[in-house]
Motif scaffolding. Structure first.
Motif, PDB file in Angstrom:
ATOM      1  N   PRO A 319      11.682  -2.167  -0.084  1.00 40.28           N
ATOM      2  CA  PRO A 319      10.292  -2.519  -0.407  1.00 40.28           C
ATOM      3  C   PRO A 319       9.422  -2.277   0.821  1.00 40.28           C
ATOM      4  CG  PRO A 319      11.791  -4.192  -1.256  1.00 40.28           C
ATOM      5  CD  PRO A 319      12.623  -3.266  -0.398  1.00 40.28           C
ATOM      6  N   THR A 320       8.370  -1.490   0.667  1.00 39.01           N
ATOM      7  CA  THR A 320       7.626  -0.991   1.824  1.00 39.01           C
ATOM      8  C   THR A 320       6.128  -1.096   1.618  1.00 39.01           C
ATOM      9  OG1 THR A 320       9.396   0.585   2.332  1.00 39.01           O
ATOM     10  CG2 THR A 320       7.249   1.008   3.330  1.00 39.01           C
ATOM     11  N   VAL A 321       5.447  -1.534   2.664  1.00 39.25           N
ATOM     12  CA  VAL A 321       3.991  -1.524   2.721  1.00 39.25           C
ATOM     13  C   VAL A 321       3.575  -0.380   3.629  1.00 39.25           C
ATOM     14  CG1 VAL A 321       1.903  -2.798   3.364  1.00 39.25           C
ATOM     15  CG2 VAL A 321       3.864  -4.018   2.377  1.00 39.25           C
ATOM     16  N   ILE A 322       2.712   0.502   3.119  1.00 41.93           N
ATOM     17  CA  ILE A 322       2.208   1.630   3.911  1.00 41.93           C
ATOM     18  C   ILE A 322       0.735   1.379   4.205  1.00 41.93           C
ATOM     19  CG2 ILE A 322       2.043   4.135   4.104  1.00 41.93           C
ATOM     20  CD1 ILE A 322       3.909   4.375   1.714  1.00 41.93           C
ATOM     21  N   ASP A 323       0.374   1.452   5.478  1.00 42.55           N
ATOM     22  CA  ASP A 323      -0.996   1.150   5.899  1.00 42.55           C
ATOM     23  C   ASP A 323      -1.430   2.160   6.954  1.00 42.55           C
ATOM     24  OD1 ASP A 323      -3.359  -0.606   6.102  1.00 42.55           O
ATOM     25  OD2 ASP A 323      -2.579  -1.120   8.082  1.00 42.55           O
ATOM     26  N   ALA A 324      -2.740   2.211   7.182  1.00 37.25           N
ATOM     27  CA  ALA A 324      -3.344   2.892   8.331  1.00 37.25           C
ATOM     28  C   ALA A 324      -2.846   4.333   8.479  1.00 37.25           C
ATOM     29  CB  ALA A 324      -3.089   2.068   9.590  1.00 37.25           C
ATOM     30  N   ASP A 325      -2.301   4.663   9.668  1.00 35.28           N
ATOM     31  CA  ASP A 325      -1.854   6.037   9.923  1.00 35.28           C
ATOM     32  C   ASP A 325      -0.848   6.516   8.886  1.00 35.28           C
ATOM     33  OD1 ASP A 325      -3.432   6.269  12.187  1.00 35.28           O
ATOM     34  OD2 ASP A 325      -1.837   5.662  13.567  1.00 35.28           O
ATOM     35  N   GLY A 326      -0.040   5.589   8.385  1.00 37.53           N
ATOM     36  CA  GLY A 326       0.956   5.956   7.384  1.00 37.53           C
ATOM     37  C   GLY A 326       0.327   6.552   6.140  1.00 37.53           C
ATOM     38  N   LEU A 327      -0.849   6.064   5.773  1.00 38.27           N
ATOM     39  CA  LEU A 327      -1.542   6.592   4.597  1.00 38.27           C
ATOM     40  C   LEU A 327      -2.154   7.962   4.867  1.00 38.27           C
ATOM     41  CD1 LEU A 327      -3.343   3.288   3.551  1.00 38.27           C
ATOM     42  CD2 LEU A 327      -1.311   4.296   2.485  1.00 38.27           C
ATOM     43  N   THR A 328      -2.531   8.195   6.107  1.00 40.99           N
ATOM     44  CA  THR A 328      -3.167   9.463   6.478  1.00 40.99           C
ATOM     45  C   THR A 328      -2.165  10.607   6.554  1.00 40.99           C
ATOM     46  OG1 THR A 328      -4.876   8.273   7.708  1.00 40.99           O
ATOM     47  CG2 THR A 328      -4.566  10.590   8.249  1.00 40.99           C
ATOM     48  N   ILE A 329      -0.957  10.327   7.024  1.00 41.74           N
ATOM     49  CA  ILE A 329       0.037  11.393   7.199  1.00 41.74           C
ATOM     50  C   ILE A 329       1.059  11.439   6.066  1.00 41.74           C
ATOM     51  CG2 ILE A 329      -0.219  11.341   9.704  1.00 41.74           C
ATOM     52  CD1 ILE A 329       2.390   9.771   9.874  1.00 41.74           C
ATOM     53  N   LEU A 330       0.890  10.579   5.072  1.00 45.75           N
ATOM     54  CA  LEU A 330       1.820  10.559   3.944  1.00 45.75           C
ATOM     55  C   LEU A 330       1.834  11.892   3.214  1.00 45.75           C
ATOM     56  CD1 LEU A 330       3.657   8.747   2.099  1.00 45.75           C
ATOM     57  CD2 LEU A 330       1.597   8.340   0.719  1.00 45.75           C
ATOM     58  N   ARG A 331       3.008  12.290   2.770  1.00 45.30           N
ATOM     59  CA  ARG A 331       3.160  13.464   1.907  1.00 45.30           C
ATOM     60  C   ARG A 331       3.906  13.027   0.645  1.00 45.30           C
ATOM     61  NH1 ARG A 331      -0.276  14.377   4.576  1.00 45.30           N
ATOM     62  NH2 ARG A 331      -0.604  15.993   6.158  1.00 45.30           N
ATOM     63  N   ASP A 336       9.576  10.818  -3.051  1.00 45.79           N
ATOM     64  CA  ASP A 336      10.530  11.283  -4.055  1.00 45.79           C
ATOM     65  C   ASP A 336      11.812  10.452  -4.009  1.00 45.79           C
ATOM     66  OD1 ASP A 336       8.768  13.214  -4.787  1.00 45.79           O
ATOM     67  OD2 ASP A 336       9.802  14.872  -3.764  1.00 45.79           O
ATOM     68  N   GLY A 337      12.245  10.023  -5.176  1.00 46.67           N
ATOM     69  CA  GLY A 337      13.515   9.311  -5.277  1.00 46.67           C
ATOM     70  C   GLY A 337      13.439   7.825  -4.962  1.00 46.67           C
ATOM     71  N   ARG A 338      12.278   7.338  -4.550  1.00 46.46           N
ATOM     72  CA  ARG A 338      12.190   5.916  -4.233  1.00 46.46           C
ATOM     73  C   ARG A 338      12.263   5.072  -5.506  1.00 46.46           C
ATOM     74  NH1 ARG A 338      10.745   3.340   0.179  1.00 46.46           N
ATOM     75  NH2 ARG A 338       9.510   1.813  -0.983  1.00 46.46           N
ATOM     76  N   LYS A 339      13.044   3.996  -5.433  1.00 41.57           N
ATOM     77  CA  LYS A 339      13.114   3.027  -6.522  1.00 41.57           C
ATOM     78  C   LYS A 339      12.536   1.686  -6.108  1.00 41.57           C
ATOM     79  CE  LYS A 339      17.177   5.016  -8.814  1.00 41.57           C
ATOM     80  NZ  LYS A 339      17.311   6.184  -7.966  1.00 41.57           N
ATOM     81  N   ALA A 340      12.518   1.420  -4.810  1.00 45.86           N
ATOM     82  CA  ALA A 340      11.999   0.139  -4.314  1.00 45.86           C
ATOM     83  C   ALA A 340      10.476   0.128  -4.395  1.00 45.86           C
ATOM     84  CB  ALA A 340      12.450  -0.085  -2.869  1.00 45.86           C
ATOM     85  N   ALA A 341       9.932  -1.076  -4.374  1.00 46.03           N
ATOM     86  CA  ALA A 341       8.484  -1.254  -4.487  1.00 46.03           C
ATOM     87  C   ALA A 341       7.754  -0.639  -3.304  1.00 46.03           C
ATOM     88  CB  ALA A 341       8.158  -2.740  -4.576  1.00 46.03           C
ATOM     89  N   THR A 342       6.588  -0.052  -3.603  1.00 45.25           N
ATOM     90  CA  THR A 342       5.714   0.495  -2.571  1.00 45.25           C
ATOM     91  C   THR A 342       4.336  -0.115  -2.738  1.00 45.25           C
ATOM     92  OG1 THR A 342       6.898   2.609  -2.663  1.00 45.25           O
ATOM     93  CG2 THR A 342       4.769   2.596  -1.546  1.00 45.25           C
ATOM     94  N   VAL A 343       3.744  -0.547  -1.623  1.00 43.40           N
ATOM     95  CA  VAL A 343       2.385  -1.083  -1.623  1.00 43.40           C
ATOM     96  C   VAL A 343       1.572  -0.277  -0.623  1.00 43.40           C
ATOM     97  CG1 VAL A 343       0.904  -3.106  -1.318  1.00 43.40           C
ATOM     98  CG2 VAL A 343       3.259  -3.397  -2.130  1.00 43.40           C
ATOM     99  N   MET A 344       0.402   0.201  -1.061  1.00 39.01           N
ATOM    100  CA  MET A 344      -0.498   0.943  -0.180  1.00 39.01           C
ATOM    101  C   MET A 344      -1.769   0.122   0.021  1.00 39.01           C
ATOM    102  SD  MET A 344      -0.175   4.768  -1.817  1.00 39.01           S
ATOM    103  CE  MET A 344       1.381   5.677  -1.772  1.00 39.01           C
ATOM    104  N   THR A 345      -2.317   0.152   1.235  1.00 38.80           N
ATOM    105  CA  THR A 345      -3.482  -0.670   1.554  1.00 38.80           C
ATOM    106  C   THR A 345      -4.618   0.179   2.132  1.00 38.80           C
ATOM    107  OG1 THR A 345      -2.568  -1.170   3.742  1.00 38.80           O
ATOM    108  CG2 THR A 345      -2.042  -2.702   1.974  1.00 38.80           C
ATOM    109  N   PRO A 346      -5.178   1.106   1.362  1.00 41.74           N
ATOM    110  CA  PRO A 346      -6.197   2.007   1.917  1.00 41.74           C
ATOM    111  C   PRO A 346      -7.586   1.398   1.987  1.00 41.74           C
ATOM    112  CG  PRO A 346      -5.828   2.534  -0.384  1.00 41.74           C
ATOM    113  CD  PRO A 346      -4.840   1.455  -0.025  1.00 41.74           C
ATOM    114  N   HIS A 347      -8.331   1.736   3.057  1.00 42.98           N
ATOM    115  CA  HIS A 347      -9.774   1.507   3.042  1.00 42.98           C
ATOM    116  C   HIS A 347     -10.412   2.728   2.386  1.00 42.98           C
ATOM    117  CE1 HIS A 347     -10.023   4.303   6.358  1.00 42.98           C
ATOM    118  NE2 HIS A 347      -9.547   3.466   7.273  1.00 42.98           N
TER     119      HIS A 347
END
Length: 469
Positions: A319-331, A336-347
């Motif tokens: 289970p992962t929270v993606i924020d800040a730089d992680g949102l900018t460089i995400l591809r 792909d293949g993730r089953k665990a929860a993902t939370v994104m926190t974009p401005h």
């Protein structure tokens, strides 16, 4: 059963009213409930002072006549300004039951001005004539109150339908909250908002308002891992990760571990920091099966090493929270293949970047944009800012109330990210975690008072959590 936290579109509100009428409640009774409920708030605020009610031709105008009559019955000084003659049967009946004076706009002055011109019924630009009428009447009264929605606002998007509108001390929602009650720029046009119950049940598919969570203390046999281990992934700028870690520690997690690429000299003594510069060492620490939630992005950087660490973090399928730089460089391939929860926190800027990444046009209102991204990314999305919307891939929406404008300082997003990761680790439910984190973040800002730093905001998270026990 009345649902005080539901948030409806105009269409959903019409549906709720139609179901009430199908069950035997006529339009006249609904108008009486709405108008007399609103009159209670207006009566208290007026405290015997003169009230002017501006009535439009539709049912919002009918509510205005009911309000005026309710105040007149109590002996309060009240007058109505009619922009046009009532145009619906319900409004005509309400007007016929009003026994007080109807005056020209030029004659109207007093202490309280009540806007019942259009409410939620407007979806096109407000004419200059009506805008000027609103501004003129508001200027000749000490305080203005809007009923259901200030005239000149789109109730679904929160967009302004006029170049200038009055400022209201109070907005009284009728039957249910509308989306604009939680969206900018609409929210900026009033100070307070209250809700009147007209008997509407929960509407299927309706959104909700973020409400104060009910939290519990750890079980008697709890230990640090059972309470939730948060691993915060550090990067090129360790300050942001430290801030997020501090917030997570105050938000109920049993263990917060900062996994860094380099030694952090100024880390607090009670924060566990682990130097893991290589892929193997990082995978061993962050991939620990006891990790309940990962947070990646704050201070991560945007170079190749940061991209590599983000990809590796997501590949662990925690289970992962993606924020800040992680949102900018995400591809997209990283998910792909993730089953665990993902939370994104974009401005707002990050939201636009993610929309391009997932091929979304981004031309809709914020709720629809957040919902589209959540579905495309298969993630909970906290679209943060002066207005904050939470969206889930299954279409659920939640709206946060107006937060302190003092949150507009660097680092407060890192605090929210840490809060979200902690609540995700504790609850295991990404939707619940997002709602709890947003509420705690806003309440911590209230407790922090004016002109706080992000670190001071993090310090007040504990008190915000305590208030929920």
């Amino acid at each position: 059963m009345f649902a005080p936290n539901q948030v409806l579109t105009v269409r959903q509100m019409v549906s709720a009213e139609e179901r009430l009428m199908a069950a035997g409640t006529d339009v006249h009774e609904l108008m009486q409930r709405a108008g007399r409920g609103a009159a209670e708030y207006i009566w208290r605020m007026a405290a015997g002072a003169p009230v002017t009610v501006l009535c439009g031709p539709g049912n919002n105008g009918g509510d205005g006549y009911v309000i005026a009559e309710a105040i007149r019955e109590r002996g309060g000084p009240v007058q109505v300004v009619a922009s046009r003659e009532p145009g619906t049967e319900a409004a005509k009946r309400a007007a016929s039951l009003y026994g007080g004076p109807v005056v020209e706009a030029a004659q109207a002055q007093g202490v309280i001005f009540v806007d019942c011109l259009f409410g939620t019924g407007l979806s096109q630009a407000l004419s200059d004539e009506l805008r000027n009428l609103l501004l003129d009447l508001a200027s000749r009264h000490e305080r203005a109150i809007a009923v259901d929605m200030p005239s000149g606002i789109d109730s679904d998007s929160g967009a302004l339908l006029a170049s200038e509108l009055p400022h209201y001390v109070l907005c009284i929602a009728l039957g249910a909250w509308k989306q604009a009650h939680f969206l900018m720029p609409a929210m900026a046009t009033w100070n307070m908002q209250r809700l009147v119950d007209i008997g509407a049940d929960r509407e299927e598919g309706g959104a909700v308002a973020v409400t104060k969570p009910h939290l519990t203390q750890p079980e008697p046999d709890a230990h640090k891992y059972r309470r939730g281990l948060v691993a915060v992934v550090g990067g090129a700028m360790p300050g942001a990760a430290l801030l997020a870690s501090q917030a997570a520690a105050h938000a109920g997690a049993g263990y917060v571990k900062l996994v860094s690429q380099q030694k952090i000299a100024n880390a607090p003594a009670d924060l566990v920091t682990v130097k893991a510069p290589g892929d193997a060492s990082f995978g061993k620490v962050a991939g620990d099966e006891r990790v309940s939630a990962l947070l990646v992005g704050p201070g991560l950087g945007r170079d190749a090493k940061a991209s590599e660490r983000l990809g590796q973090s997501l590949s662990l399928d925690r289970p992962t929270v993606i924020d800040a730089d992680g949102l900018t460089i995400l591809r997209t391939a990283m998910l792909d293949g993730r089953k665990a929860a993902t939370v994104m926190t974009p401005h707002e800027g990050e939201l636009a970047t993610l929309e391009k990444l997932f091929g979304l046009d981004g031309n809709a209102a914020k709720p629809e944009r957040a919902r589209a991204l959540a579905e495309a990314a298969n993630a909970i999305v906290i679209a943060k800012g002066p207005d904050t919307v939470i969206a889930a891939p299954d279409g659920r929406l939640a709206f946060a109330g107006k937060a302190s404008s003092w949150l507009s300082v660097a680092g407060t997003g890192d605090v929210l990210a840490g809060l979200t990761a902690a609540r995700l680790a504790v609850t295991g439910d990404p939707w619940q975690a997002a709602n709890e984190a947003v509420w705690l973040h806003g309440n911590a800002a209230c407790l922090a008072g004016p002109a706080f730093t992000a670190a001071q905001l993090a310090d007040h998270v504990r008190s915000a959590l305590e208030s929920c026990l």
